[in-house]
Design a protein around this motif. Structure first.
Motif, PDB file in Angstrom:
ATOM      1  N   THR A 241      -3.729  -7.782  -8.755  1.00 43.04           N
ATOM      2  CA  THR A 241      -2.480  -7.710  -7.985  1.00 43.04           C
ATOM      3  C   THR A 241      -1.795  -6.368  -8.157  1.00 43.04           C
ATOM      4  OG1 THR A 241      -2.153 -10.088  -8.283  1.00 43.04           O
ATOM      5  CG2 THR A 241      -0.226  -8.803  -7.624  1.00 43.04           C
ATOM      6  N   PHE A 242      -1.700  -5.910  -9.396  1.00 38.55           N
ATOM      7  CA  PHE A 242      -0.978  -4.668  -9.665  1.00 38.55           C
ATOM      8  C   PHE A 242      -1.919  -3.467  -9.804  1.00 38.55           C
ATOM      9  CE2 PHE A 242       1.795  -8.131 -10.879  1.00 38.55           C
ATOM     10  CZ  PHE A 242       2.938  -7.782 -10.177  1.00 38.55           C
ATOM     11  N   GLY A 243      -3.111  -3.606  -9.234  1.00 37.28           N
ATOM     12  CA  GLY A 243      -4.074  -2.510  -9.225  1.00 37.28           C
ATOM     13  C   GLY A 243      -4.347  -2.044  -7.813  1.00 37.28           C
TER      14      GLY A 243
ATOM     15  N   GLY B 256       0.040  -0.998 -14.466  1.00 34.93           N
ATOM     16  CA  GLY B 256      -0.363  -0.423 -13.180  1.00 34.93           C
ATOM     17  C   GLY B 256       0.519   0.752 -12.785  1.00 34.93           C
ATOM     18  N   SER B 257       1.816   0.639 -13.049  1.00 35.45           N
ATOM     19  CA  SER B 257       2.739   1.743 -12.741  1.00 35.45           C
ATOM     20  C   SER B 257       2.420   2.973 -13.588  1.00 35.45           C
ATOM     21  CB  SER B 257       4.188   1.302 -12.986  1.00 35.45           C
ATOM     22  OG  SER B 257       4.511   0.205 -12.171  1.00 35.45           O
TER      23      SER B 257
ATOM     24  N   ASN C  94       1.507  -2.208   0.399  1.00 35.33           N
ATOM     25  CA  ASN C  94       0.075  -2.308   0.093  1.00 35.33           C
ATOM     26  C   ASN C  94      -0.190  -3.128  -1.163  1.00 35.33           C
ATOM     27  OD1 ASN C  94      -2.699  -1.572   0.554  1.00 35.33           O
ATOM     28  ND2 ASN C  94      -2.524  -0.134  -1.135  1.00 35.33           N
ATOM     29  N   GLN C  95       0.807  -3.216  -2.052  1.00 39.22           N
ATOM     30  CA  GLN C  95       0.576  -3.873  -3.337  1.00 39.22           C
ATOM     31  C   GLN C  95       0.461  -5.383  -3.204  1.00 39.22           C
ATOM     32  OE1 GLN C  95       3.029  -4.033  -7.427  1.00 39.22           O
ATOM     33  NE2 GLN C  95       2.674  -2.003  -6.657  1.00 39.22           N
ATOM     34  N   VAL C  96       1.278  -5.992  -2.360  1.00 34.15           N
ATOM     35  CA  VAL C  96       1.173  -7.448  -2.180  1.00 34.15           C
ATOM     36  C   VAL C  96       0.863  -7.773  -0.729  1.00 34.15           C
ATOM     37  CG1 VAL C  96       2.546  -8.315  -4.082  1.00 34.15           C
ATOM     38  CG2 VAL C  96       3.691  -7.595  -2.016  1.00 34.15           C
TER      39      VAL C  96
ATOM     40  N   LEU D  95     -14.252  -4.041 -10.803  1.00 34.54           N
ATOM     41  CA  LEU D  95     -13.971  -2.786 -10.103  1.00 34.54           C
ATOM     42  C   LEU D  95     -12.582  -2.232 -10.399  1.00 34.54           C
ATOM     43  CD1 LEU D  95     -15.520  -3.817  -6.655  1.00 34.54           C
ATOM     44  CD2 LEU D  95     -16.546  -2.312  -8.361  1.00 34.54           C
ATOM     45  N   VAL D  96     -11.536  -3.070 -10.210  1.00 33.63           N
ATOM     46  CA  VAL D  96     -10.166  -2.584 -10.421  1.00 33.63           C
ATOM     47  C   VAL D  96      -9.966  -2.124 -11.855  1.00 33.63           C
ATOM     48  CG1 VAL D  96      -7.729  -3.250 -10.395  1.00 33.63           C
ATOM     49  CG2 VAL D  96      -9.244  -4.017  -8.571  1.00 33.63           C
TER      50      VAL D  96
END
Length: 474
Positions: free
Chosen positions: A242-244, A87-88, A55-57, A381-382
């Motif tokens: 990307t990392f959200g 993000g992690s 889902n992340q990329v 938003l993210v």
């Protein structure tokens, strides 16, 4: 204190195991064979890892070289690693808050059978209705536009295989195709799709890397980035986006048999994602340089070969999967609003979910700006739903000494101090608010408005080659 924690963990674990056993018994009674369960019904740690990594990329893989052209090579690499770690961390906070909420509800003998816990419910249970409203507003809007982005990406990608139809027409077609995700009941049922999806992005990333290196640098290649603040912060915000990708973290956790094991899954998934995003974005930017500033989809510049066509087709399938990932939490919210969430009939639930797809379809036709829309969604938003709200929620949930003492989860081994937790969370909030929402919001909206002025709303074919050159080609 330790026995109490163990008791609470055992309570949640027992509930999940019991619920799992009941569901598995139902399946075995119905099918008599576990093959369906093997492909369809997942809830293990591995399923969660595949779901997070897959889902992340998705389509963002194709826009990262565009971001590198805005940021320059060094900033692109540093910001990927920085936002990957950030993000992690916030995914870890969300998992802690979920377990806290679940353990408190378990002590009140609340049953979640036929009910999927969502992020806004966690906020409501821990912090009250105002936080629920904020979580619901940001999360749903993000997921709505996340689904819009997948549709735009589908149309953008297929155009590079078949340009007989314009991108807007392809959006109509893929909107109808993606509407079939209404039949997938929950994240339990994404087992095979998550596994395949990650394989597809892995192929595409390494195809991009190898194709760019084999192609070599184009004649007169220029690497001038960064040269404008607007472009710099637009690119940075796309990487923040990307990392959200953990707006669906709670739903993925809820689909696990033992949600307590989720804590570090997102970090491990991010490390794998680095092996896809860093080489592909660096290689494509090295090969094409500033040409990427006007080509937000990397497929537009890579030479047309059978390998590229395979990558396009695989990304189309993966975007269908990611559309389902982004839309499923919206389906749950809508079902709860209309009182259909506990309905067991798949067909009845699918029919009830259809109204969710219509605004997504419509918005993807209004704003077909592949690339710039990622940055705008990331900034507005993210930044809140993925970074700021989880960090603030964690600080407020454990603001009292009794809450810290009775916390359902221990502090992480690498940060065994509540002061350290608060400082780190405060840093995330300030950084993302100032850099992500502030500068990123200004830059991404400036760029977005420029796209509207240049191409107009309802653009028929965003960033398509001029008709004269197309005619000459034919």
């Amino acid at each position: 204190m330790v026995p109490q924690k163990q008791a609470e963990e055992a309570m949640v674990s027992t509930f999940n195991e019991t619920e799992n056993e009941e569901r598995d018994e139902e399946r075995e009674d119905q099918s008599g064979f576990s093959f369906k369960s093997l492909l369809w019904h997942g809830g293990s740690v591995y399923d969660a890892w595949f779901s997070c990594a897959s889902n992340q990329v998705a389509q963002v893989l194709l826009t990262l070289p565009y971001s590198f052209s805005q940021l320059g090579m060094l900033s692109g690499i540093i910001l990927q690693i920085f936002y990957g770690i950030l993000g992690s961390w916030t995914a870890y906070l969300i998992s802690i808050l979920y377990v806290e909420y679940r353990s408190r509800k378990e002590k009140e003998n609340v049953s979640f059978k036929n009910h999927v816990i969502q992020w806004f419910e966690v906020l409501d249970g821990l912090l009250g209705p105002y936080w629920k409203a904020a979580g619901l507003a940001f999360n749903c809007t993000f997921l709505l536009f996340g689904s819009v982005i997948q549709l735009i990406a589908c149309a953008s990608n297929i155009y590079y295989i078949n340009d007989n139809l314009d991108k807007r027409t392809w959006t109509y077609i893929f909107g109808a195709c993606c509407a079939t995700t209404v039949f997938i009941p929950s994240f339990h049922n994404y087992r095979i799709w998550s596994f395949l999806g990650l394989g597809m992005t892995t192929y595409t990333a390494w195809y991009m890397t190898i194709a760019a290196l084999v192609q070599g640098q184009v004649e007169g290649v220029v690497h001038s980035g960064p040269k404008k603040l607007v472009l710099y912060f637009t690119g940075a915000t796309n990487i923040l986006y990307t990392f959200g990708g953990h707006a669906v973290t709670v739903e993925i956790m809820h689909a696990m048999w033992k949600p307590q094991k989720f804590k570090y899954i997102y970090l491990i998934a991010t490390v794998y994602v680095f092996t896809l995003t860093l080489p592909s974005a660096s290689a494509v930017y090295w090969a094409f340089g500033d040409e990427l500033l006007t080509h937000s989809n990397a497929f537009a510049l890579l030479p047309r070969t059978a390998w590229r066509d395979v990558a396009v087709i695989l990304m189309l399938i993966h975007q269908f999967i990611t559309f389902g990932f982004a839309c499923t939490p919206l389906y749950f919210v809508w079902e709860k609003v209309i009182g259909m969430h506990d309905t067991k009939s798949i067909c009845l639930r699918a029919l009830a979910r259809l109204p969710v797809v219509i605004p997504i379809w419509f918005l993807s036709i209004i704003f077909p700006f592949f690339g710039p829309i990622n940055s705008a969604v990331g900034a507005l938003l993210v930044s809140f739903t993925v970074y700021i709200i989880p960090s603030m929620a964690h600080m407020l949930t454990y603001r009292s000494a009794s809450a810290r003492k009775n916390a359902a989860e221990k502090l992480p081994f690498f940060l065994p101090s509540w002061t350290g937790m608060y400082l780190l969370n405060a840093f995330v909030v300030i950084w993302v608010f100032v850099v992500g929402f502030g500068f990123g919001g200004w830059a991404s909206m400036t760029n977005f408005i420029k796209q509207v002025d240049t191409f107009g709303l309802f653009a028929k074919c965003y960033q398509c080659p001029p008709k004269a050159s197309t005619a000459a080609h034919h």
